[in-house]
Design a protein around this motif. Structure first.
Motif, PDB file in Angstrom:
ATOM      1  N   GLU A   2      14.937  10.978  -0.155  1.00 21.27           N
ATOM      2  CA  GLU A   2      15.206  11.570   1.162  1.00 21.27           C
ATOM      3  C   GLU A   2      14.198  12.636   1.544  1.00 21.27           C
ATOM      4  OE1 GLU A   2      19.194  12.903   1.521  1.00 21.27           O
ATOM      5  OE2 GLU A   2      20.038  10.941   1.035  1.00 21.27           O
ATOM      6  N   THR A   3      13.616  13.296   0.557  1.00 23.86           N
ATOM      7  CA  THR A   3      12.705  14.393   0.874  1.00 23.86           C
ATOM      8  C   THR A   3      11.253  13.940   0.990  1.00 23.86           C
ATOM      9  OG1 THR A   3      12.490  14.861  -1.476  1.00 23.86           O
ATOM     10  CG2 THR A   3      14.156  16.108  -0.255  1.00 23.86           C
ATOM     11  N   CYS A   4      10.987  12.672   0.722  1.00 19.24           N
ATOM     12  CA  CYS A   4       9.603  12.197   0.743  1.00 19.24           C
ATOM     13  C   CYS A   4       9.168  11.884   2.171  1.00 19.24           C
ATOM     14  CB  CYS A   4       9.459  10.960  -0.136  1.00 19.24           C
ATOM     15  SG  CYS A   4       7.833  10.202   0.001  1.00 19.24           S
ATOM     16  N   LEU A   5       8.078  12.515   2.576  1.00 20.68           N
ATOM     17  CA  LEU A   5       7.558  12.321   3.934  1.00 20.68           C
ATOM     18  C   LEU A   5       7.218  10.861   4.194  1.00 20.68           C
ATOM     19  CD1 LEU A   5       6.487  13.784   6.535  1.00 20.68           C
ATOM     20  CD2 LEU A   5       4.273  13.843   5.382  1.00 20.68           C
ATOM     21  N   PHE A   6       6.617  10.197   3.220  1.00 14.26           N
ATOM     22  CA  PHE A   6       6.195   8.812   3.446  1.00 14.26           C
ATOM     23  C   PHE A   6       7.392   7.863   3.488  1.00 14.26           C
ATOM     24  CE2 PHE A   6       1.660   9.531   1.642  1.00 14.26           C
ATOM     25  CZ  PHE A   6       1.344  10.238   2.774  1.00 14.26           C
ATOM     26  N   CYS A   7       8.398   8.131   2.690  1.00 11.33           N
ATOM     27  CA  CYS A   7       9.600   7.296   2.764  1.00 11.33           C
ATOM     28  C   CYS A   7      10.267   7.437   4.131  1.00 11.33           C
ATOM     29  CB  CYS A   7      10.580   7.679   1.661  1.00 11.33           C
ATOM     30  SG  CYS A   7      10.076   7.117   0.018  1.00 11.33           S
ATOM     31  N   GLN A   8      10.223   8.643   4.682  1.00  8.40           N
ATOM     32  CA  GLN A   8      10.848   8.889   5.983  1.00  8.40           C
ATOM     33  C   GLN A   8      10.025   8.319   7.136  1.00  8.40           C
ATOM     34  OE1 GLN A   8      13.207  11.793   6.860  1.00  8.40           O
ATOM     35  NE2 GLN A   8      13.962  11.968   4.790  1.00  8.40           N
ATOM     36  N   GLY A  42     -12.038   3.960  11.131  1.00  2.00           N
ATOM     37  CA  GLY A  42     -12.204   3.184   9.909  1.00  2.00           C
ATOM     38  C   GLY A  42     -11.666   3.912   8.695  1.00  2.00           C
ATOM     39  N   TYR A  43     -10.549   4.577   8.858  1.00  4.33           N
ATOM     40  CA  TYR A  43      -9.912   5.325   7.765  1.00  4.33           C
ATOM     41  C   TYR A  43      -8.459   4.853   7.703  1.00  4.33           C
ATOM     42  CZ  TYR A  43      -8.568   9.510   5.005  1.00  4.33           C
ATOM     43  OH  TYR A  43      -8.112  10.375   4.059  1.00  4.33           O
ATOM     44  N   LEU A  44      -8.150   4.036   6.704  1.00  2.00           N
ATOM     45  CA  LEU A  44      -6.800   3.471   6.585  1.00  2.00           C
ATOM     46  C   LEU A  44      -6.048   4.096   5.421  1.00  2.00           C
ATOM     47  CD1 LEU A  44      -7.610  -0.351   7.024  1.00  2.00           C
ATOM     48  CD2 LEU A  44      -6.966   1.303   8.791  1.00  2.00           C
ATOM     49  N   LEU A  45      -4.741   4.115   5.543  1.00  2.00           N
ATOM     50  CA  LEU A  45      -3.859   4.525   4.450  1.00  2.00           C
ATOM     51  C   LEU A  45      -3.002   3.332   4.070  1.00  2.00           C
ATOM     52  CD1 LEU A  45      -2.732   8.059   5.663  1.00  2.00           C
ATOM     53  CD2 LEU A  45      -4.179   7.555   3.691  1.00  2.00           C
ATOM     54  N   LEU A  46      -3.036   2.967   2.800  1.00  2.00           N
ATOM     55  CA  LEU A  46      -2.218   1.880   2.258  1.00  2.00           C
ATOM     56  C   LEU A  46      -1.123   2.507   1.397  1.00  2.00           C
ATOM     57  CD1 LEU A  46      -1.677  -1.137   1.499  1.00  2.00           C
ATOM     58  CD2 LEU A  46      -3.356  -0.829  -0.343  1.00  2.00           C
ATOM     59  N   LYS A  47       0.121   2.156   1.672  1.00  2.00           N
ATOM     60  CA  LYS A  47       1.245   2.786   0.968  1.00  2.00           C
ATOM     61  C   LYS A  47       2.197   1.725   0.438  1.00  2.00           C
ATOM     62  CE  LYS A  47       1.079   6.618   4.254  1.00  2.00           C
ATOM     63  NZ  LYS A  47       1.714   7.222   5.441  1.00  2.00           N
ATOM     64  N   THR A  48       2.864   2.070  -0.652  1.00  2.00           N
ATOM     65  CA  THR A  48       3.932   1.208  -1.145  1.00  2.00           C
ATOM     66  C   THR A  48       5.191   1.475  -0.339  1.00  2.00           C
ATOM     67  OG1 THR A  48       4.482   2.893  -2.792  1.00  2.00           O
ATOM     68  CG2 THR A  48       3.072   1.081  -3.516  1.00  2.00           C
ATOM     69  N   LYS A  49       6.022   0.465  -0.178  1.00  4.28           N
ATOM     70  CA  LYS A  49       7.291   0.667   0.527  1.00  4.28           C
ATOM     71  C   LYS A  49       8.289   1.411  -0.361  1.00  4.28           C
ATOM     72  CE  LYS A  49       6.969  -3.077   3.832  1.00  4.28           C
ATOM     73  NZ  LYS A  49       7.558  -4.320   4.370  1.00  4.28           N
ATOM     74  N   ARG A  50       8.269   1.074  -1.636  1.00  2.00           N
ATOM     75  CA  ARG A  50       9.163   1.753  -2.573  1.00  2.00           C
ATOM     76  C   ARG A  50       8.556   3.108  -2.931  1.00  2.00           C
ATOM     77  NH1 ARG A  50      10.199   1.532  -8.427  1.00  2.00           N
ATOM     78  NH2 ARG A  50       8.239   0.412  -8.749  1.00  2.00           N
ATOM     79  N   HIS A  51       9.402   4.085  -3.186  1.00  2.00           N
ATOM     80  CA  HIS A  51       8.898   5.389  -3.610  1.00  2.00           C
ATOM     81  C   HIS A  51       8.382   5.282  -5.045  1.00  2.00           C
ATOM     82  CE1 HIS A  51       8.407   9.735  -3.510  1.00  2.00           C
ATOM     83  NE2 HIS A  51       8.750   9.686  -4.794  1.00  2.00           N
ATOM     84  N   VAL A  52       7.056   5.281  -5.177  1.00  2.00           N
ATOM     85  CA  VAL A  52       6.388   5.121  -6.458  1.00  2.00           C
ATOM     86  C   VAL A  52       5.372   6.258  -6.574  1.00  2.00           C
ATOM     87  CG1 VAL A  52       4.879   3.618  -7.802  1.00  2.00           C
ATOM     88  CG2 VAL A  52       6.622   2.617  -6.343  1.00  2.00           C
ATOM     89  N   PRO A  53       5.492   7.124  -7.569  1.00  2.00           N
ATOM     90  CA  PRO A  53       4.563   8.264  -7.649  1.00  2.00           C
ATOM     91  C   PRO A  53       3.117   7.864  -7.948  1.00  2.00           C
ATOM     92  CG  PRO A  53       6.580   8.723  -8.871  1.00  2.00           C
ATOM     93  CD  PRO A  53       6.608   7.256  -8.523  1.00  2.00           C
ATOM     94  N   GLY A  54       2.904   6.938  -8.893  1.00  2.00           N
ATOM     95  CA  GLY A  54       1.526   6.628  -9.289  1.00  2.00           C
ATOM     96  C   GLY A  54       1.357   5.175  -9.669  1.00  2.00           C
TER      97      GLY A  54
END
Ligand SMILES: [Zn+2]
Length: 154
Positions: A2-8, A42-54
């Motif tokens: 809940e506190t993760c900016l990317f999850c939100q 030309g600057y992209l951010l790729l993120k996992t959907k699941r909260h994964v630290p590393g």
């Protein structure tokens, strides 16, 4: 988390500048935009959907999805921006949710701005919101995805 900016923030991305450039069941990517002023094109951010630290926390399917996305996005960035190189950076210290920075290095970038300083080159191609959105349209077309409109319609 809940506190993760990317999850939100994932649920708001379809309406963000440029929208989602890439998405599968496990990962997604969007263009990075500065809060104020023009953004480095030309600057992209790729993120996992699941909260994964590393990287060490990825399961096999996520690891495969990340690798495939990096390859596809890097290729699309080169074609759509004319970049000679695509840098890949991952720190995860400010936001401890796995995310990769994919950054185009343009022809003529002076060597003192290569690698982690590439975004500081004063003459680097930068764009406003509509220019970022136009590049995202090109990237989606190159990737053969229609992610943004698919999500908005859900
Ligand atoms: Zn998270």
């Amino acid at each position: 988390m809940e506190t993760c900016l990317f999850c939100q923030s994932y649920k708001y991305l379809p309406s963000a500048i440029g929208g989602l450039v890439y998405e599968d069941d496990l990962v997604y990517a969007h263009h990075y935009c500065r809060d104020e002023g023009p953004s480095y094109l030309g600057y992209l951010l790729l993120k996992t959907k699941r909260h994964v630290p590393g990287f060490e926390d990825l399961d096999e399917a996520e690891a495969q999805a990340v690798g495939l996305a990096v390859t596809r996005l890097s290729h699309a960035l080169k074609v759509c921006t004319g970049a000679v190189k695509v840098y890949l950076e991952a720190y995860g210290e400010v936001n401890p949710h796995l995310h990769l920075h994919l950054i185009a290095r343009y022809p003529g970038t002076p060597e003192e701005y290569w690698r982690w300083k590439v975004g500081r080159w004063p003459e680097a191609p930068c764009g406003n919101a509509s220019e970022v959105a136009a590049l995202c349209d090109q990237l989606r077309a190159r990737l053969g995805t229609n992610t943004s409109s698919n999500l908005v319609s859900k």
